[in-house]
Design an enzyme around this catalytic site. Structure first.
Site, PDB file in Angstrom:
ATOM      1  N   GLN A   1      -4.506   3.955  -1.424  1.00  0.00           N
ATOM      2  CA  GLN A   1      -3.322   3.409  -0.755  1.00  0.00           C
ATOM      3  C   GLN A   1      -2.173   4.415  -0.885  1.00  0.00           C
ATOM      4  OE1 GLN A   1      -2.854  -1.111  -1.702  1.00  0.00           O
ATOM      5  NE2 GLN A   1      -3.982  -0.210  -3.403  1.00  0.00           N
TER       6      GLN A   1
ATOM      7  N   HIS B   1      -3.017   4.358   3.888  1.00  0.00           N
ATOM      8  CA  HIS B   1      -1.609   4.184   4.260  1.00  0.00           C
ATOM      9  C   HIS B   1      -0.950   5.476   4.724  1.00  0.00           C
ATOM     10  CE1 HIS B   1      -1.436   0.347   1.550  1.00  0.00           C
ATOM     11  NE2 HIS B   1      -2.144   0.178   2.647  1.00  0.00           N
TER      12      HIS B   1
ATOM     13  N   CYS C   1       6.568  12.204  16.038  1.00  0.00           N
ATOM     14  CA  CYS C   1       7.626  11.674  16.906  1.00  0.00           C
ATOM     15  C   CYS C   1       7.362  10.211  17.267  1.00  0.00           C
ATOM     16  CB  CYS C   1       7.679  12.512  18.191  1.00  0.00           C
ATOM     17  SG  CYS C   1       8.804  11.841  19.415  1.00  0.00           S
TER      18      CYS C   1
HETATM   19  C1  BV8 Z   1      -1.620  -4.561   8.441  1.00  0.00           C
HETATM   20  C2  BV8 Z   1       4.261   2.458   3.036  1.00  0.00           C
HETATM   21  C3  BV8 Z   1      -2.571  -5.298  10.474  1.00  0.00           C
HETATM   22  C4  BV8 Z   1       3.820   3.804   2.680  1.00  0.00           C
HETATM   23  C5  BV8 Z   1       3.133   0.491   2.256  1.00  0.00           C
HETATM   24  C6  BV8 Z   1       0.538 -12.336   4.232  1.00  0.00           C
HETATM   25  C7  BV8 Z   1      -0.721 -12.334   3.662  1.00  0.00           C
HETATM   26  C8  BV8 Z   1      -1.541 -11.220   3.749  1.00  0.00           C
HETATM   27  C9  BV8 Z   1      -1.105 -10.084   4.393  1.00  0.00           C
HETATM   28  C10 BV8 Z   1       0.139 -10.083   4.942  1.00  0.00           C
HETATM   29  C11 BV8 Z   1       0.968 -11.192   4.882  1.00  0.00           C
HETATM   30  N1  BV8 Z   1       2.132 -10.879   5.526  1.00  0.00           N
HETATM   31  C12 BV8 Z   1       2.059  -9.597   5.984  1.00  0.00           C
HETATM   32  C13 BV8 Z   1       0.848  -9.130   5.649  1.00  0.00           C
HETATM   33  C14 BV8 Z   1       0.310  -7.834   5.935  1.00  0.00           C
HETATM   34  C15 BV8 Z   1       1.004  -6.777   5.072  1.00  0.00           C
HETATM   35  C16 BV8 Z   1       0.967  -7.135   3.599  1.00  0.00           C
HETATM   36  O1  BV8 Z   1      -0.039  -6.986   2.942  1.00  0.00           O
HETATM   37  N2  BV8 Z   1       2.107  -7.612   3.073  1.00  0.00           N
HETATM   38  C17 BV8 Z   1       2.117  -7.992   1.667  1.00  0.00           C
HETATM   39  C18 BV8 Z   1       3.431  -7.542   1.023  1.00  0.00           C
HETATM   40  C19 BV8 Z   1       1.905  -9.490   1.564  1.00  0.00           C
HETATM   41  N3  BV8 Z   1       0.196  -5.588   5.291  1.00  0.00           N
HETATM   42  C20 BV8 Z   1       0.487  -4.783   6.324  1.00  0.00           C
HETATM   43  O2  BV8 Z   1       1.440  -4.922   7.069  1.00  0.00           O
HETATM   44  C21 BV8 Z   1      -0.503  -3.638   6.531  1.00  0.00           C
HETATM   45  N4  BV8 Z   1      -0.885  -3.591   7.909  1.00  0.00           N
HETATM   46  O3  BV8 Z   1      -1.895  -5.583   7.866  1.00  0.00           O
HETATM   47  O4  BV8 Z   1      -2.028  -4.248   9.720  1.00  0.00           O
HETATM   48  C22 BV8 Z   1      -1.418  -5.808  11.255  1.00  0.00           C
HETATM   49  C23 BV8 Z   1      -1.004  -5.052  12.342  1.00  0.00           C
HETATM   50  C24 BV8 Z   1       0.052  -5.525  13.108  1.00  0.00           C
HETATM   51  C25 BV8 Z   1       0.707  -6.724  12.759  1.00  0.00           C
HETATM   52  C26 BV8 Z   1       0.289  -7.432  11.598  1.00  0.00           C
HETATM   53  C27 BV8 Z   1      -0.766  -6.972  10.845  1.00  0.00           C
HETATM   54  C28 BV8 Z   1       0.158  -2.312   6.171  1.00  0.00           C
HETATM   55  C29 BV8 Z   1       0.208  -2.182   4.672  1.00  0.00           C
HETATM   56  C30 BV8 Z   1       0.820  -0.824   4.297  1.00  0.00           C
HETATM   57  C31 BV8 Z   1       2.252  -1.027   3.944  1.00  0.00           C
HETATM   58  N5  BV8 Z   1       2.835   0.242   3.501  1.00  0.00           N
HETATM   59  N6  BV8 Z   1       3.873   1.546   1.968  1.00  0.00           N
HETATM   60  C32 BV8 Z   1       4.700   4.271   1.558  1.00  0.00           C
HETATM   61  O5  BV8 Z   1       5.931   4.323   1.723  1.00  0.00           O
HETATM   62  O6  BV8 Z   1       4.117   4.562   0.500  1.00  0.00           O
HETATM   63  S1  BV8 Z   1       2.570  -0.544   1.035  1.00  0.00           S
HETATM   64  C33 BV8 Z   1       3.020  -0.047  -0.521  1.00  0.00           C
HETATM   65  O7  BV8 Z   1       2.341  -0.947  -1.416  1.00  0.00           O
HETATM   66  C34 BV8 Z   1       2.474   1.319  -0.898  1.00  0.00           C
HETATM   67  O8  BV8 Z   1       2.021   2.062   0.186  1.00  0.00           O
HETATM   68  C35 BV8 Z   1       1.296   1.042  -1.811  1.00  0.00           C
HETATM   69  O9  BV8 Z   1       0.216   1.758  -1.362  1.00  0.00           O
HETATM   70  C36 BV8 Z   1       1.063  -0.403  -1.615  1.00  0.00           C
HETATM   71  C37 BV8 Z   1       0.382  -1.109  -2.755  1.00  0.00           C
HETATM   72  O10 BV8 Z   1       1.141  -0.918  -3.933  1.00  0.00           O
HETATM   73  P1  BV8 Z   1       0.348  -0.356  -5.229  1.00  0.00           P
HETATM   74  O11 BV8 Z   1      -0.254   0.959  -4.885  1.00  0.00           O
HETATM   75  O12 BV8 Z   1      -0.569  -1.397  -5.753  1.00  0.00           O
HETATM   76  O13 BV8 Z   1       1.549  -0.073  -6.222  1.00  0.00           O
HETATM   77  P2  BV8 Z   1       2.325  -1.149  -7.128  1.00  0.00           P
HETATM   78  O14 BV8 Z   1       3.574  -0.496  -7.610  1.00  0.00           O
HETATM   79  O15 BV8 Z   1       2.392  -2.467  -6.420  1.00  0.00           O
HETATM   80  O16 BV8 Z   1       1.356  -1.383  -8.386  1.00  0.00           O
HETATM   81  C38 BV8 Z   1       1.107  -0.306  -9.260  1.00  0.00           C
HETATM   82  C39 BV8 Z   1       0.053  -0.763 -10.260  1.00  0.00           C
HETATM   83  O17 BV8 Z   1      -0.271   0.336 -11.113  1.00  0.00           O
HETATM   84  C40 BV8 Z   1       0.507  -1.896 -11.156  1.00  0.00           C
HETATM   85  O18 BV8 Z   1      -0.499  -2.889 -11.210  1.00  0.00           O
HETATM   86  C41 BV8 Z   1       0.667  -1.226 -12.532  1.00  0.00           C
HETATM   87  O19 BV8 Z   1       0.334  -2.117 -13.591  1.00  0.00           O
HETATM   88  C42 BV8 Z   1      -0.351  -0.144 -12.442  1.00  0.00           C
HETATM   89  N7  BV8 Z   1      -0.128   1.026 -13.315  1.00  0.00           N
HETATM   90  C43 BV8 Z   1       1.051   1.513 -13.782  1.00  0.00           C
HETATM   91  N8  BV8 Z   1       0.801   2.603 -14.544  1.00  0.00           N
HETATM   92  C44 BV8 Z   1      -0.551   2.806 -14.541  1.00  0.00           C
HETATM   93  C45 BV8 Z   1      -1.139   1.801 -13.754  1.00  0.00           C
HETATM   94  N9  BV8 Z   1      -2.476   1.725 -13.566  1.00  0.00           N
HETATM   95  C46 BV8 Z   1      -3.237   2.652 -14.170  1.00  0.00           C
HETATM   96  N10 BV8 Z   1      -2.749   3.649 -14.931  1.00  0.00           N
HETATM   97  C47 BV8 Z   1      -1.411   3.755 -15.144  1.00  0.00           C
HETATM   98  N11 BV8 Z   1      -0.930   4.744 -15.927  1.00  0.00           N
HETATM   99 ZN    ZN Z   2       8.500  13.513  21.010  1.00  0.00          ZN
END
Ligand code: BV8
Ligand code: ZN
Length: 247
Positions: free
Chosen positions: A100, A118, A126
């Site tokens: 991701q 992602h 663009c």
């Molecule tokens: C889509 C942009 C179809 C890039 C990101 C209701 C129910 C279900 C789904 C949805 C819903 N409402 C809306 C949706 C869909 C939505 C979604 O899931 N929303 C969520 C919030 C409910 N999803 C979408 O829109 C996706 N597209 O569904 O397309 C569609 C098409 C058209 C119309 C509708 C639907 C698109 C999803 C992509 C969104 N873009 N970011 C950027 O700027 O980076 S998401 C963002 O969160 C990041 O990209 C990241 O990849 C993603 C997930 O986060 P994590 O990677 O898990 O990071 P986080 O900080 O949360 O957690 C870190 C973890 O690491 C923790 O657990 C921590 O304990 C752990 N950790 C810490 N240190 C360590 C460690 N682990 C190991 N070792 C360590 N040392």
């Molecule tokens: Zn253009």
């Protein structure tokens, strides 16, 4: 770290492996996660930064946030967690790495069979004509997004909320999750779909599903085993077990 006999057996015998990673695997490289204490979402809500509307509403704020993250990522390097996955890939028939993350650290660590669900923070294109922006167009200090030759705004090449994933990416990830014997879920909170559906897809298809994370997450209930700890410490140990058997 104590590895159960069941997990040890799975590590030693697995020929097809699928790994899902999130921001946590890059945390030990110095890249902030999104939802942790020091998380990137602490100050701003995702809807204010990672959607097309946010970008159209305030292009400079969103552009500056990605420039800030690119600047951060330019100064860091892959950590032992990234390196372990790249090493493992060279020792099994098929290891598919589904990430991701947009930071490019898996590719820099040498992972090749990589699906970036992602997008890629180093890519920009663009909004109007879709043309990729030439790197020289992206002055490091620019706080406003540059414009394309067609006059359209340049945007980061990442997938924002409400946007579809790159063509075929999720389908390929589902295929890998459905075909593997061992599925690892590393460093993700399991908050974002459709990526967070992959562990249950793998489990339903018969894979042994393992989570690596310092804390329990929204998908911990779907795991056969949860190894509480840091990816950079746990993954090298798991891969040592897997690779020693392959030797
Ligand atoms: C889509 C942009 C179809 C890039 C990101 C209701 C129910 C279900 C789904 C949805 C819903 N409402 C809306 C949706 C869909 C939505 C979604 O899931 N929303 C969520 C919030 C409910 N999803 C979408 O829109 C996706 N597209 O569904 O397309 C569609 C098409 C058209 C119309 C509708 C639907 C698109 C999803 C992509 C969104 N873009 N970011 C950027 O700027 O980076 S998401 C963002 O969160 C990041 O990209 C990241 O990849 C993603 C997930 O986060 P994590 O990677 O898990 O990071 P986080 O900080 O949360 O957690 C870190 C973890 O690491 C923790 O657990 C921590 O304990 C752990 N950790 C810490 N240190 C360590 C460690 N682990 C190991 N070792 C360590 N040392
Ligand atoms: Zn253009």
């Amino acid at each position: 770290m104590d590895v159960s006999p069941e997990l040890r057996k799975r590590l030693v015998t697995a020929r097809r492996v699928c790994v899902l990673t999130g921001a946590g695997i890059s945390a030990e490289s110095g890249v902030p996660t999104f939802r942790g204490e020091e998380g990137l979402w602490r100050k701003f809500r995702p809807e204010e930064l990672a959607t097309v509307d946010a970008f159209l509403r305030n292009p400079s704020l969103v552009w500056e946030w990605y420039q800030f993250r690119r600047g951060l990522i330019a100064k860091v390097k892959p950590n032992p967690g990234h390196d372990a996955l790249a090493r493992w890939e060279r020792h099994v028939d098929e290891l598919t790495l589904v990430t991701q993350n947009v930071d490019g650290l898996h590719r820099r660590a040498g992972s090749r069979r990589l699906i970036e669900l992602h997008g890629d923070i180093h890519r920009n294109f663009c909004l109007d004509c879709g043309t990729d922006a030439a790197p020289e167009l992206l002055a490091a200090e620019a706080v406003a997004p540059p414009h394309c030759a067609c006059g359209g705004r340049i945007r980061p090449g990442v997938v924002w909320f409400g946007e579809s994933l790159p063509q075929g990416a999720f389908e390929a990830a589902v295929e890998a999750a459905g075909a593997c014997e061992l599925f690892l879920c590393v460093g993700t909170s399991g908050a974002v779909y459709p990526a967070a559906a992959l562990p249950s897809i793998a489990r339903r298809a018969g894979a042994y599903v393992v989570e690596v994370n310092p804390t329990r997450t929204e998908v911990s209930g779907q795991m056969h085993a949860t190894l509480l700890g840091k990816a950079g410490e746990i993954l090298p140990e798991l891969v040592d077990i897997a690779v020693s058997a392959a030797a």
